[in-house]
Design an enzyme around this catalytic site. Structure first.
Site, PDB file in Angstrom:
ATOM      1  CD  GLU A 177      -1.641   2.389   1.775  1.00 12.91           C
ATOM      2  OE1 GLU A 177      -2.390   3.359   1.616  1.00 12.91           O
ATOM      3  OE2 GLU A 177      -0.555   2.455   2.424  1.00 12.91           O
ATOM      4  CD  GLU A 178       2.463   3.510   3.881  1.00  6.06           C
ATOM      5  OE1 GLU A 178       2.450   4.496   3.116  1.00  6.06           O
ATOM      6  OE2 GLU A 178       1.978   3.540   5.020  1.00  6.06           O
TER       7      GLU A 178
END
Length: 307
Positions: A177-178
């Protein structure tokens, strides 16, 4: 909060989530005997480092990303960002390479043109491609918790606490996600194809802003850079109001989450981001109030019963 402390100490920069995924699987196997419902654990080939838990006949899935921000080692002591860490000179970083464990620090070099060069300070050369993350530093008071990687190990902790009483639902521990997103699409497709799950809650951590302070409850995001479908959002707000659990409404113009991956996919899945607000975002000093954390757990439990 011992579980949360353990979660924040496990290295897992985006692309390197194997250790945190293994921890989650082991934790579920060791503890789910005392949970209200025993989940099916879905992982392994075809799911990369994601872990899906399925309880009963699910209607709604909770998504909690297990990766963190950090740095990659480049050439000549260069560091390259993984995700969006704040660039603060002297931040302590840890990792390991072929020569052993590493404890180093970030050096930020300000150039005349306003650009910044990033380097590590260490007594030897670190292997190229080594991933470095913030050194664990878990601090707890009666009021708050402060630690690296509350984003999103607190979202993971919330999902595991919700799992204790969950009778029908799914939990997706997602990756990347990051740093661009990766796994939510195929996990969501699996749940849609096998269980017709068309609703999602994003268990992640948001920002303290003038409109969303500490101590006022969990934040329900009405929008960030993307917009959840309004009819679904209205159902969640109505349910939250009826619950009596403290919450705040967030309206932002930037930011994103696993929900954005769902919105940009071709899957007909509604999503809403619900998370406690934190200060000192993407630093080793992320700070969240305990009251907001407890409101987060309670609201997730309520919504999963009633959505």
């Amino acid at each position: 909060m011992e579980l949360l402390k353990k979660l924040t100490e496990i290295r897992g920069a985006a692309s390197d989530e194997g250790a945190i995924a293994a921890f989650i699987i082991d934790y579920v196997k060791s503890n789910s005997g005392s949970w209200k419902t025993q989940p099916q654990i879905i992982s392994g080939p075809g799911f990369q480092d994601c872990v899906i838990l399925v309880f009963g006949t699910p209607r709604t899935a909770v998504y909690a990303h297990i990766d963190t921000i950090g740095f990659s080692v480049g050439y000549d002591k260069e560091l390259i960002k993984v995700g969006g860490p704040r660039l603060i000179d002297g931040i302590q970083l840890v990792g390991s390479d072929s020569q052993g464990e590493i404890e180093t620090e970030l050096m930020v070099i300000e150039n005349e043109d306003g650009s910044k060069d990033l380097q590590y300070v260490f007594d030897r050369e670190i292997d190229r491609g080594t991933l470095l993350t913030f050194k664990p530093d878990f601090r707890e008071t009666d009021t708050y918790i402060q630690s690296p990687y509350m984003d999103n190990r607190l979202g993971v902790w919330n999902a595991l606490k919700v799992a204790e009483t969950l009778e029908a639902g799914a939990i997706v521990f997602s990756t990347y996600e990051e740093h661009g997103g990766n796994s939510v699409g195929f996990c969501a497709k699996y749940l849609l194809d096998h269980y017709q799950v068309r609703q999602a809650l994003i268990s992640d951590i948001t920002w303290v802003t003038p409109g969303v302070p500490h101590g006022k409850g969990v934040a329900i995001s009405m929008r960030d850079s993307l917009l959840p479908r309004r009819s679904y959002l209205n159902r969640i707000i109505d349910l939250a109001t009826s619950s009596g659990i403290a919450f705040q409404l967030e309206v932002e113009s930037a930011g994103g989450s696993d929900g954005g991956v769902l919105q940009k996919s071709d899957l007909p899945i509604d999503w809403c981001f619900i998370g406690a607000p934190e200060d000192h975002v993407h630093t080793p000093d992320e700070l969240v109030y305990k009251y907001d954390i407890m409101c987060m757990v309670e609201l997730y439990r309520f919504l999963l019963k009633n959505l």
